[in-house]
Design a protein around this motif. Structure first.
Motif, PDB file in Angstrom:
ATOM      1  N   CYS A 167       0.832  -1.211   0.000  1.00 56.13           N
ATOM      2  CA  CYS A 167       0.000   0.000   0.000  1.00 56.13           C
ATOM      3  C   CYS A 167       0.863   1.257   0.000  1.00 56.13           C
ATOM      4  O   CYS A 167       0.579   2.221  -0.703  1.00 56.13           O
ATOM      5  CB  CYS A 167      -0.932   0.006   1.207  1.00 56.13           C
ATOM      6  SG  CYS A 167      -2.208  -1.262   1.173  1.00 56.13           S
ATOM      7  N   ALA A 168       1.922   1.239   0.786  1.00 54.57           N
ATOM      8  CA  ALA A 168       2.799   2.404   0.859  1.00 54.57           C
ATOM      9  C   ALA A 168       3.501   2.658  -0.470  1.00 54.57           C
ATOM     10  O   ALA A 168       3.842   3.800  -0.793  1.00 54.57           O
ATOM     11  CB  ALA A 168       3.838   2.205   1.966  1.00 54.57           C
ATOM     12  N   LEU A 169       3.683   1.585  -1.248  1.00 58.09           N
ATOM     13  CA  LEU A 169       4.336   1.707  -2.552  1.00 58.09           C
ATOM     14  C   LEU A 169       3.330   1.978  -3.669  1.00 58.09           C
ATOM     15  O   LEU A 169       3.700   2.012  -4.851  1.00 58.09           O
ATOM     16  CB  LEU A 169       5.130   0.440  -2.864  1.00 58.09           C
ATOM     17  CG  LEU A 169       6.293   0.133  -1.897  1.00 58.09           C
ATOM     18  CD1 LEU A 169       6.924  -1.202  -2.238  1.00 58.09           C
ATOM     19  CD2 LEU A 169       7.334   1.253  -1.934  1.00 58.09           C
ATOM     20  N   GLY A 170       2.061   2.165  -3.276  1.00 55.03           N
ATOM     21  CA  GLY A 170       1.050   2.524  -4.262  1.00 55.03           C
ATOM     22  C   GLY A 170       0.330   1.357  -4.897  1.00 55.03           C
ATOM     23  O   GLY A 170      -0.400   1.528  -5.880  1.00 55.03           O
ATOM     24  N   VAL A 171       0.510   0.157  -4.345  1.00 53.64           N
ATOM     25  CA  VAL A 171      -0.164  -1.036  -4.881  1.00 53.64           C
ATOM     26  C   VAL A 171      -1.141  -1.544  -3.834  1.00 53.64           C
ATOM     27  O   VAL A 171      -0.756  -1.789  -2.690  1.00 53.64           O
ATOM     28  CB  VAL A 171       0.851  -2.144  -5.218  1.00 53.64           C
ATOM     29  CG1 VAL A 171       0.120  -3.381  -5.734  1.00 53.64           C
ATOM     30  CG2 VAL A 171       1.862  -1.640  -6.229  1.00 53.64           C
ATOM     31  N   ARG A 172      -2.410  -1.711  -4.222  1.00 57.18           N
ATOM     32  CA  ARG A 172      -3.433  -2.202  -3.296  1.00 57.18           C
ATOM     33  C   ARG A 172      -3.706  -3.675  -3.571  1.00 57.18           C
ATOM     34  O   ARG A 172      -4.448  -4.016  -4.483  1.00 57.18           O
ATOM     35  CB  ARG A 172      -4.732  -1.402  -3.475  1.00 57.18           C
ATOM     36  CG  ARG A 172      -4.664   0.020  -2.980  1.00 57.18           C
ATOM     37  CD  ARG A 172      -4.860   0.093  -1.493  1.00 57.18           C
ATOM     38  NE  ARG A 172      -4.751   1.454  -0.992  1.00 57.18           N
ATOM     39  CZ  ARG A 172      -4.951   1.787   0.272  1.00 57.18           C
ATOM     40  NH1 ARG A 172      -5.256   0.861   1.147  1.00 57.18           N
ATOM     41  NH2 ARG A 172      -4.838   3.035   0.664  1.00 57.18           N
ATOM     42  N   PRO A 173      -3.099  -4.587  -2.802  1.00 56.81           N
ATOM     43  CA  PRO A 173      -3.348  -6.013  -3.012  1.00 56.81           C
ATOM     44  C   PRO A 173      -4.822  -6.352  -2.793  1.00 56.81           C
ATOM     45  O   PRO A 173      -5.526  -5.675  -2.036  1.00 56.81           O
ATOM     46  CB  PRO A 173      -2.471  -6.683  -1.945  1.00 56.81           C
ATOM     47  CG  PRO A 173      -1.440  -5.657  -1.607  1.00 56.81           C
ATOM     48  CD  PRO A 173      -2.132  -4.333  -1.729  1.00 56.81           C
ATOM     49  N   LYS A 174      -5.273  -7.400  -3.443  1.00 58.86           N
ATOM     50  CA  LYS A 174      -6.678  -7.789  -3.347  1.00 58.86           C
ATOM     51  C   LYS A 174      -6.934  -8.742  -2.186  1.00 58.86           C
ATOM     52  O   LYS A 174      -8.061  -9.205  -2.008  1.00 58.86           O
ATOM     53  CB  LYS A 174      -7.111  -8.451  -4.659  1.00 58.86           C
ATOM     54  CG  LYS A 174      -7.050  -7.511  -5.861  1.00 58.86           C
ATOM     55  CD  LYS A 174      -7.499  -8.217  -7.126  1.00 58.86           C
ATOM     56  CE  LYS A 174      -7.446  -7.266  -8.324  1.00 58.86           C
ATOM     57  NZ  LYS A 174      -7.881  -7.919  -9.585  1.00 58.86           N
ATOM     58  N   TRP A 175      -5.902  -9.016  -1.404  1.00 60.19           N
ATOM     59  CA  TRP A 175      -6.058  -9.988  -0.329  1.00 60.19           C
ATOM     60  C   TRP A 175      -6.099  -9.358   1.061  1.00 60.19           C
ATOM     61  O   TRP A 175      -5.746 -10.004   2.048  1.00 60.19           O
ATOM     62  CB  TRP A 175      -4.959 -11.043  -0.383  1.00 60.19           C
ATOM     63  CG  TRP A 175      -3.603 -10.537  -0.789  1.00 60.19           C
ATOM     64  CD1 TRP A 175      -3.121 -10.421  -2.047  1.00 60.19           C
ATOM     65  CD2 TRP A 175      -2.545 -10.069   0.073  1.00 60.19           C
ATOM     66  NE1 TRP A 175      -1.835  -9.926  -2.031  1.00 60.19           N
ATOM     67  CE2 TRP A 175      -1.452  -9.708  -0.749  1.00 60.19           C
ATOM     68  CE3 TRP A 175      -2.409  -9.936   1.459  1.00 60.19           C
ATOM     69  CZ2 TRP A 175      -0.262  -9.218  -0.233  1.00 60.19           C
ATOM     70  CZ3 TRP A 175      -1.227  -9.449   1.968  1.00 60.19           C
ATOM     71  CH2 TRP A 175      -0.168  -9.093   1.139  1.00 60.19           C
ATOM     72  N   LYS A 176      -6.580  -8.108   1.156  1.00 60.10           N
ATOM     73  CA  LYS A 176      -6.635  -7.476   2.482  1.00 60.10           C
ATOM     74  C   LYS A 176      -7.617  -8.195   3.409  1.00 60.10           C
ATOM     75  O   LYS A 176      -7.391  -8.292   4.617  1.00 60.10           O
ATOM     76  CB  LYS A 176      -7.000  -6.004   2.364  1.00 60.10           C
ATOM     77  CG  LYS A 176      -8.386  -5.716   1.807  1.00 60.10           C
ATOM     78  CD  LYS A 176      -8.615  -4.214   1.735  1.00 60.10           C
ATOM     79  CE  LYS A 176      -9.998  -3.889   1.167  1.00 60.10           C
ATOM     80  NZ  LYS A 176     -10.217  -2.433   1.085  1.00 60.10           N
ATOM     81  N   LYS A 177      -8.716  -8.729   2.847  1.00 60.31           N
ATOM     82  CA  LYS A 177      -9.670  -9.465   3.676  1.00 60.31           C
ATOM     83  C   LYS A 177      -9.016 -10.701   4.274  1.00 60.31           C
ATOM     84  O   LYS A 177      -9.317 -11.090   5.405  1.00 60.31           O
ATOM     85  CB  LYS A 177     -10.891  -9.847   2.840  1.00 60.31           C
ATOM     86  CG  LYS A 177     -11.964 -10.598   3.623  1.00 60.31           C
ATOM     87  CD  LYS A 177     -13.158 -10.915   2.742  1.00 60.31           C
ATOM     88  CE  LYS A 177     -14.214 -11.702   3.510  1.00 60.31           C
ATOM     89  NZ  LYS A 177     -15.393 -12.022   2.662  1.00 60.31           N
ATOM     90  N   MET A 178      -8.114 -11.319   3.511  1.00 56.44           N
ATOM     91  CA  MET A 178      -7.438 -12.517   3.986  1.00 56.44           C
ATOM     92  C   MET A 178      -6.618 -12.229   5.243  1.00 56.44           C
ATOM     93  O   MET A 178      -6.511 -13.065   6.139  1.00 56.44           O
ATOM     94  CB  MET A 178      -6.531 -13.084   2.896  1.00 56.44           C
ATOM     95  CG  MET A 178      -5.803 -14.359   3.300  1.00 56.44           C
ATOM     96  SD  MET A 178      -4.734 -15.005   1.993  1.00 56.44           S
ATOM     97  CE  MET A 178      -3.464 -13.729   1.923  1.00 56.44           C
ATOM     98  N   VAL A 179      -6.050 -11.036   5.329  1.00 55.29           N
ATOM     99  CA  VAL A 179      -5.250 -10.665   6.501  1.00 55.29           C
ATOM    100  C   VAL A 179      -6.121 -10.715   7.751  1.00 55.29           C
ATOM    101  O   VAL A 179      -5.729 -11.277   8.777  1.00 55.29           O
ATOM    102  CB  VAL A 179      -4.638  -9.265   6.323  1.00 55.29           C
ATOM    103  CG1 VAL A 179      -3.846  -8.878   7.563  1.00 55.29           C
ATOM    104  CG2 VAL A 179      -3.742  -9.223   5.089  1.00 55.29           C
ATOM    105  N   THR A 180      -7.307 -10.130   7.666  1.00 55.94           N
ATOM    106  CA  THR A 180      -8.222 -10.138   8.806  1.00 55.94           C
ATOM    107  C   THR A 180      -8.681 -11.558   9.118  1.00 55.94           C
ATOM    108  O   THR A 180      -8.764 -11.951  10.288  1.00 55.94           O
ATOM    109  CB  THR A 180      -9.445  -9.248   8.520  1.00 55.94           C
ATOM    110  OG1 THR A 180      -9.005  -7.937   8.164  1.00 55.94           O
ATOM    111  CG2 THR A 180     -10.337  -9.142   9.759  1.00 55.94           C
ATOM    112  N   ASN A 181      -8.987 -12.344   8.077  1.00 57.35           N
ATOM    113  CA  ASN A 181      -9.432 -13.721   8.290  1.00 57.35           C
ATOM    114  C   ASN A 181      -8.362 -14.551   8.992  1.00 57.35           C
ATOM    115  O   ASN A 181      -8.669 -15.346   9.892  1.00 57.35           O
ATOM    116  CB  ASN A 181      -9.786 -14.372   6.942  1.00 57.35           C
ATOM    117  CG  ASN A 181     -11.053 -13.816   6.346  1.00 57.35           C
ATOM    118  OD1 ASN A 181     -11.883 -13.240   7.049  1.00 57.35           O
ATOM    119  ND2 ASN A 181     -11.222 -13.972   5.047  1.00 57.35           N
ATOM    120  N   VAL A 182      -7.109 -14.379   8.591  1.00 54.92           N
ATOM    121  CA  VAL A 182      -6.020 -15.127   9.207  1.00 54.92           C
ATOM    122  C   VAL A 182      -5.872 -14.741  10.676  1.00 54.92           C
ATOM    123  O   VAL A 182      -5.619 -15.594  11.544  1.00 54.92           O
ATOM    124  CB  VAL A 182      -4.694 -14.885   8.453  1.00 54.92           C
ATOM    125  CG1 VAL A 182      -3.514 -15.457   9.230  1.00 54.92           C
ATOM    126  CG2 VAL A 182      -4.759 -15.518   7.068  1.00 54.92           C
TER     127      VAL A 182
END
Length: 287
Positions: A190-205
């Protein structure tokens, strides 16, 4: 391959600084109750009162983003090293599998495993920078209760690990540091300007991490009451209450962010909450 493993084992387990580490209350840096209280109170004061006392001009994104990226990659690497160090220390020093779940009574806080517990404790203080970056970017409205509660309380948890030679912390440290590798990889992107599509996975984990923690805690209780006892049980009691509160908060956050009818605006909230520290259980300009 064996040479690489031997080198890793030396630098992460058998180096004299690590092998001879000892947590000595009142002598080891950060080992006093006064230090713990002062650290947490300073964090809370800086978070809730400092921005209202001193009005700082917002720092331009062009300045904040590189600092944020450096902060994230530093914590990503540190989390990876802590997870690996804890794993290798456990493999090298655990006399049997049960020991990982239940330290014998009167275990002394010395040696490689407690060294990594100490580094983990200090890293939780370093993560206060997450909040600082939010404040400096003039985005204090993005600070959530979960964010501040987690950052301030997880430090207490880590202190108790060391102070009581708490049973089960190696499993918690390894899983939490591993989750943080994933989390800080997301934040770095995110800081490098790229929004990965797996942010929900972070919360799920993170949520899965909490559920699994309760399962292992149940096994520890069985060992404690059917054997000679486990070290640091009163510290374990604090952890149970802490895990339960975080689980409730994270599940509520998940429902609001990803539940049916959740707006895309709410979904952005995952960037404002640090996945726990795993066990447990940071946010900044892009979080």
């Amino acid at each position: 391959m064996s040479h690489i493993f031997s080198s890793l084992e030396y630098w992460l387990v058998n180096h004299p600084t690590i092998r001879n580490f000892s947590w000595t209350p009142g002598k080891t840096l950060g080992s006093s109750p006064h230090f713990l209280c002062l650290t947490i109170l300073s964090y809370l004061f800086s978070t809730f009162f400092f921005p209202h006392i001193i009005s700082l001009p917002p720092i331009a994104p062009a300045i904040i983003k590189p600092i944020s990226a450096l902060h994230n990659i530093s914590l990503l690497l540190l989390s990876f090293i802590m997870a690996l160090g804890c794993l290798l220390s456990t493999v090298s020093h655990a006399p049997h599998l049960r020991w990982i779940i239940c330290f014998p009574p009167h275990t002394q806080p010395t040696g490689p495993l407690f060294f990594w517990a100490y580094i983990f404790y200090l890293s939780k203080i370093l993560e206060f920078v997450d909040t600082l970056l939010i404040i400096l970017s003039n985005s204090i409205q993005r600070l959530t209760f979960l964010h501040v509660y987690h950052h301030s309380t997880v430090v207490i948890m880590c202190y108790i690990w060391l102070q009581t030679s708490q049973t089960l912390f190696p499993a918690v440290l390894f899983t939490n540091a591993s989750v943080h590798v994933l989390m800080y990889a997301y934040y770095l992107s995110c800081a490098l300007g790229v929004r990965p599509k797996w942010k929900k996975m972070v919360t799920n984990v993170q949520i899965m991490q909490f559920y699994s923690s309760f399962v292992v805690l149940g096994v520890m209780l069985y060992y404690h009451f059917t054997g000679s006892g486990c070290s640091g049980v009163w510290g374990w009691s604090f952890n149970v209450a802490f895990y339960a509160s975080l689980l409730v908060l994270f599940v509520d956050f998940h429902k609001k962010s990803y539940g049916v009818g959740a707006s895309s605006k709410k979904n952005i909230g995952v960037n404002n909450v640090k996945p726990f520290k795993a066990l447990s259980f940071s946010n900044h300009t892009h979080k």
